[in-house]
Design a protein around this motif. Sequence first.
Motif, short mmCIF file in Angstrom:
data_model
loop_
_atom_site.label_atom_id
_atom_site.label_comp_id
_atom_site.label_asym_id
_atom_site.label_seq_id
_atom_site.Cartn_x
_atom_site.Cartn_y
_atom_site.Cartn_z
N LEU A 122 0.68 -0.97 0.09
CA LEU A 122 -0.04 -0.20 -0.27
C LEU A 122 0.79 1.15 0.02
CD1 LEU A 122 -2.64 -1.02 2.79
CD2 LEU A 122 -2.93 -1.58 0.24
N ASP A 150 1.01 5.31 -9.27
CA ASP A 150 -0.34 5.81 -9.31
C ASP A 150 -0.81 6.36 -10.88
OD1 ASP A 150 -1.02 5.10 -6.84
OD2 ASP A 150 -0.63 7.33 -5.92
N ARG A 152 -3.46 -1.03 7.92
CA ARG A 152 -4.78 -0.33 7.62
C ARG A 152 -5.36 0.27 8.91
NH1 ARG A 152 -6.13 -4.73 3.16
NH2 ARG A 152 -6.12 -3.38 1.46
N LYS A 159 -2.01 6.07 -3.79
CA LYS A 159 -3.32 6.48 -3.91
C LYS A 159 -4.22 5.90 -4.76
CE LYS A 159 -1.73 9.92 -1.34
NZ LYS A 159 -0.15 9.96 -1.38
N SER A 160 -3.71 5.16 -5.72
CA SER A 160 -4.65 4.41 -6.54
C SER A 160 -5.08 3.21 -6.12
CB SER A 160 -3.98 4.28 -7.92
OG SER A 160 -2.66 3.61 -7.73
N PHE A 161 -4.41 2.66 -4.81
CA PHE A 161 -4.88 1.41 -4.28
C PHE A 161 -6.10 1.59 -3.37
CE2 PHE A 161 -0.99 -1.56 -4.93
CZ PHE A 161 -0.70 -1.01 -6.14
N ARG A 162 -6.64 0.34 -3.13
CA ARG A 162 -7.48 0.48 -2.15
C ARG A 162 -6.83 0.22 -0.68
NH1 ARG A 162 -11.99 -4.19 -2.63
NH2 ARG A 162 -12.66 -3.06 -4.36
N LEU A 163 -6.85 1.53 -0.10
CA LEU A 163 -6.20 1.41 1.13
C LEU A 163 -6.98 0.95 2.33
CD1 LEU A 163 -4.35 4.93 0.58
CD2 LEU A 163 -3.19 2.70 0.04
N PRO A 166 -10.79 -1.21 3.51
CA PRO A 166 -11.92 -1.94 2.96
C PRO A 166 -13.14 -0.79 2.57
CG PRO A 166 -10.92 -3.07 5.10
CD PRO A 166 -10.15 -1.65 4.69
N GLU A 167 -14.02 -1.14 1.91
CA GLU A 167 -14.84 -0.23 1.35
C GLU A 167 -15.74 0.40 2.41
OE1 GLU A 167 -16.80 -2.20 -1.86
OE2 GLU A 167 -15.20 -1.87 -3.35
N GLN A 211 -14.51 5.19 4.33
CA GLN A 211 -14.09 6.46 3.36
C GLN A 211 -12.98 7.08 3.74
OE1 GLN A 211 -16.11 6.92 0.72
NE2 GLN A 211 -17.03 5.23 1.29
#
Length: 200
Positions: free
Chosen positions: A24, A80, A173, A187-191, A193-194, A197
Amino acid sequence: MALINRFSSFDFECGTDEAGRGCLAGPVTAAAVILPDSFKNDILNDSKQLSEKKRVLLKPIIEKECVAFALQHIYEDEIDTINILNASIKAMHSAISQLEHTPQFIIVDGNRFKPYNTIPHKTIIKGDSKYLSIAAASVLAKTYRDAYMEKIHEEFPMYNWKQNKGYPTKAHRAAIKKYGVTKYHRKSFRLLPEQYQLDI
């Protein structure tokens, strides 16, 4: 099973691999290594199968006994911009370009690569556990990237990069959730869980 020295019959066969693709934070780091025909090492294997102590032990042996080696970091902003696959391949290309000897053949860990100049290449799934030069590249990429992550840990100790090296551990995380992101995060990674926010 003992690792094999050569895939091709060329003298200057280069193995290349990367470290940090799934992280990440921090760069993706690639190494390229050309080993002599005579190279032997009973410990050397895929860096993920080795303890940190063994990787650190192997690093100077590889650097001393190889014909040539080179390293390249590709950092977060570029990851990114061009995505992690392209960044990984660019890092490998750049490492190969810095070798003191131009390779005659390239073997690559995994199944994704783009041709480098006109040099023939072969992608090999789990190549880092089959061929010595790819294993050597995996060890160098991992040790150099780990050293970089330990260095930037001092700047942001709350993320514990000296331990997790930027990988998506629960603790990493949790720190992102608590403290937000840094300039070293991708910043383009899912840092997170959804359900969480993140304001980037």
